[in-house]
Scaffold this active site. Sequence first.
Site, PDB file in Angstrom:
ATOM      1  N   TRP A 169       0.830  -1.211   0.000  1.00  0.00           N
ATOM      2  CA  TRP A 169       0.000   0.000   0.000  1.00  0.00           C
ATOM      3  C   TRP A 169       0.865   1.262   0.000  1.00  0.00           C
ATOM      4  CZ3 TRP A 169       0.038   3.587   4.047  1.00  0.00           C
ATOM      5  CH2 TRP A 169       0.646   3.180   5.238  1.00  0.00           C
ATOM      6  N   GLU A 179      -4.572   6.459  -3.943  1.00  0.00           N
ATOM      7  CA  GLU A 179      -4.677   7.650  -3.094  1.00  0.00           C
ATOM      8  C   GLU A 179      -3.994   8.885  -3.686  1.00  0.00           C
ATOM      9  OE1 GLU A 179      -4.506   7.030   1.213  1.00  0.00           O
ATOM     10  OE2 GLU A 179      -4.027   4.933   0.871  1.00  0.00           O
ATOM     11  N   LYS A 201      -7.040   6.650   8.908  1.00  0.00           N
ATOM     12  CA  LYS A 201      -7.866   6.725  10.117  1.00  0.00           C
ATOM     13  C   LYS A 201      -8.627   8.057  10.195  1.00  0.00           C
ATOM     14  CE  LYS A 201      -4.488   5.557  13.035  1.00  0.00           C
ATOM     15  NZ  LYS A 201      -3.436   4.626  13.332  1.00  0.00           N
ATOM     16  N   HIS A 271       7.998   6.152   7.912  1.00  0.00           N
ATOM     17  CA  HIS A 271       6.912   7.122   7.808  1.00  0.00           C
ATOM     18  C   HIS A 271       6.787   7.866   9.125  1.00  0.00           C
ATOM     19  CE1 HIS A 271       5.115   3.370   9.346  1.00  0.00           C
ATOM     20  NE2 HIS A 271       4.334   4.173  10.054  1.00  0.00           N
ATOM     21  N   HIS A 273       4.188  10.248  11.635  1.00  0.00           N
ATOM     22  CA  HIS A 273       2.792  10.580  11.946  1.00  0.00           C
ATOM     23  C   HIS A 273       2.688  12.065  12.308  1.00  0.00           C
ATOM     24  CE1 HIS A 273       1.706   6.191  12.689  1.00  0.00           C
ATOM     25  NE2 HIS A 273       3.030   6.170  12.675  1.00  0.00           N
TER      26      HIS A 273
HETATM   27  P1  M7G Z   1       2.479   2.355  11.907  1.00  0.00           P
HETATM   28  O1  M7G Z   1       3.256   3.121  12.916  1.00  0.00           O
HETATM   29  O2  M7G Z   1       3.275   1.500  10.967  1.00  0.00           O
HETATM   30  O3  M7G Z   1       1.455   1.391  12.579  1.00  0.00           O
HETATM   31  O4  M7G Z   1       1.634   3.416  11.118  1.00  0.00           O
HETATM   32  P2  M7G Z   1       0.036   1.496  13.241  1.00  0.00           P
HETATM   33  O5  M7G Z   1      -0.948   1.188  12.134  1.00  0.00           O
HETATM   34  O6  M7G Z   1       0.057   0.368  14.237  1.00  0.00           O
HETATM   35  O7  M7G Z   1      -0.099   2.842  13.830  1.00  0.00           O
HETATM   36  C1  M7G Z   1       1.082   3.210   9.871  1.00  0.00           C
HETATM   37  C2  M7G Z   1       0.048   4.288   9.651  1.00  0.00           C
HETATM   38  O8  M7G Z   1      -0.422   4.185   8.311  1.00  0.00           O
HETATM   39  C3  M7G Z   1      -1.164   4.117  10.553  1.00  0.00           C
HETATM   40  O9  M7G Z   1      -1.462   5.345  11.187  1.00  0.00           O
HETATM   41  C4  M7G Z   1      -2.268   3.633   9.614  1.00  0.00           C
HETATM   42  O10 M7G Z   1      -3.547   4.088   9.996  1.00  0.00           O
HETATM   43  C5  M7G Z   1      -1.837   4.222   8.290  1.00  0.00           C
HETATM   44  N1  M7G Z   1      -2.263   3.423   7.136  1.00  0.00           N
HETATM   45  C6  M7G Z   1      -2.245   2.074   7.045  1.00  0.00           C
HETATM   46  N2  M7G Z   1      -2.684   1.708   5.814  1.00  0.00           N
HETATM   47  C7  M7G Z   1      -2.770   0.328   5.368  1.00  0.00           C
HETATM   48  C8  M7G Z   1      -2.979   2.840   5.117  1.00  0.00           C
HETATM   49  C9  M7G Z   1      -3.447   3.071   3.794  1.00  0.00           C
HETATM   50  O11 M7G Z   1      -3.703   2.176   2.981  1.00  0.00           O
HETATM   51  N3  M7G Z   1      -3.595   4.382   3.441  1.00  0.00           N
HETATM   52  C10 M7G Z   1      -3.336   5.412   4.324  1.00  0.00           C
HETATM   53  N4  M7G Z   1      -3.536   6.654   3.891  1.00  0.00           N
HETATM   54  N5  M7G Z   1      -2.894   5.195   5.574  1.00  0.00           N
HETATM   55  C11 M7G Z   1      -2.709   3.922   5.973  1.00  0.00           C
END
Ligand code: M7G
Length: 331
Positions: A169, A179, A201, A271, A273
């Site tokens: 993704w 996206e 989210k 990535h 946040h």
């Molecule tokens: P992380 O710190 O790897 O893990 O963050 P977490 O999900 O346990 O927080 C990944 C971030 O990417 C999270 O805030 C997810 O909500 C966001 N995320 C995950 N996916 C699969 C997608 C997606 O397909 N599109 C977008 N825009 N965000 C995503």
Amino acid sequence: MADSAAKREIDRAEPENISLRVKRSKANDYNGRGEVERESESENILYGFKTSKVLSDSAREKNIFVHGQLADKEAVVILEKTPIREDTLADLFSGSRLKLEMRNDIYSTYRLQAPHHLNEIKTTVVCPATEKHVKKYQRQESFLVEETWEDYQSITLPFIKQQSFSVQWVYNILEKKAEADRIVYEDPDPKVGFVLLPDFKWDQKQVDDLYLIAIARHRDIRSLRDLKSEHLPLLQNIFKKGKEAIMQRYNVPASKLRVYLHYQPSYYHLHVHFTNLSYEALGCGVERAHLLADVIQNLQSDSQYYKTRTLYFPLRAEDGLLSKFKETGRL
Ligand code: M7G
């Protein structure tokens, strides 16, 4: 007050853009093979969803995580009631049906049936979902783990190389296969560049729960543990331009943002946040979130900082990595 002023500001500045983005994003569907399919907005793919188990739910957060089958494929569906926005109040008051529940002296309670457009539930579908997804969303007890650099090399790294979630993704976003119309800012530079877009989210309807992610173009940085001083230009670029882009698009100043990395992340591609400071996003606690400002300073004072420090993080009872720490006597 400042937050709601900012919210009104984005509503005033870009009402059409925001609704357009939301509509378009509804039409995007990732088919699990690295391609994106367009799907009609009216099609209800959840029609035949067979619920097998509620993984977790919260009356306070007003959400429910459900495991089930969608056309014979394993799926996780997340349903979440969204915040009530100030700019919808007039419609809500004038366009709803009100049913009296009880009246007592000066007090009365009602059930309000809102007009359809104000009665939406944010829905996220993961399909096909792996067993790891099911575990990710399942309510579980957590344990704090202490990871030295040696533990990282001998336990964590082999585990994440074998078992981490696919980052397809992420590549779809970087390659504009998914996206693309949600991108808020992008810097094309292969070394210090990144893509900033709303986290899935966030429904983007109000800035109170603003949540964006900046995804590095660089593909070789798995997590905090891989960061060295040579990555400072990348981190500083994400920090500076990410904050500027958010100010420009959403009118939310840097002083209202929490900018951080997760350790451990779920997805091992670097990535960052960006969340509203007043929003307690899941995973923003001290045991998992590392402020980008601190990460930058740590690397400025010691290039090998994340290769020498013991890092602490929570792991959930059914996380395979927790079993590895237990097997090796580290917990
Ligand atoms: P992380 O710190 O790897 O893990 O963050 P977490 O999900 O346990 O927080 C990944 C971030 O990417 C999270 O805030 C997810 O909500 C966001 N995320 C995950 N996916 C699969 C997608 C997606 O397909 N599109 C977008 N825009 N965000 C995503």
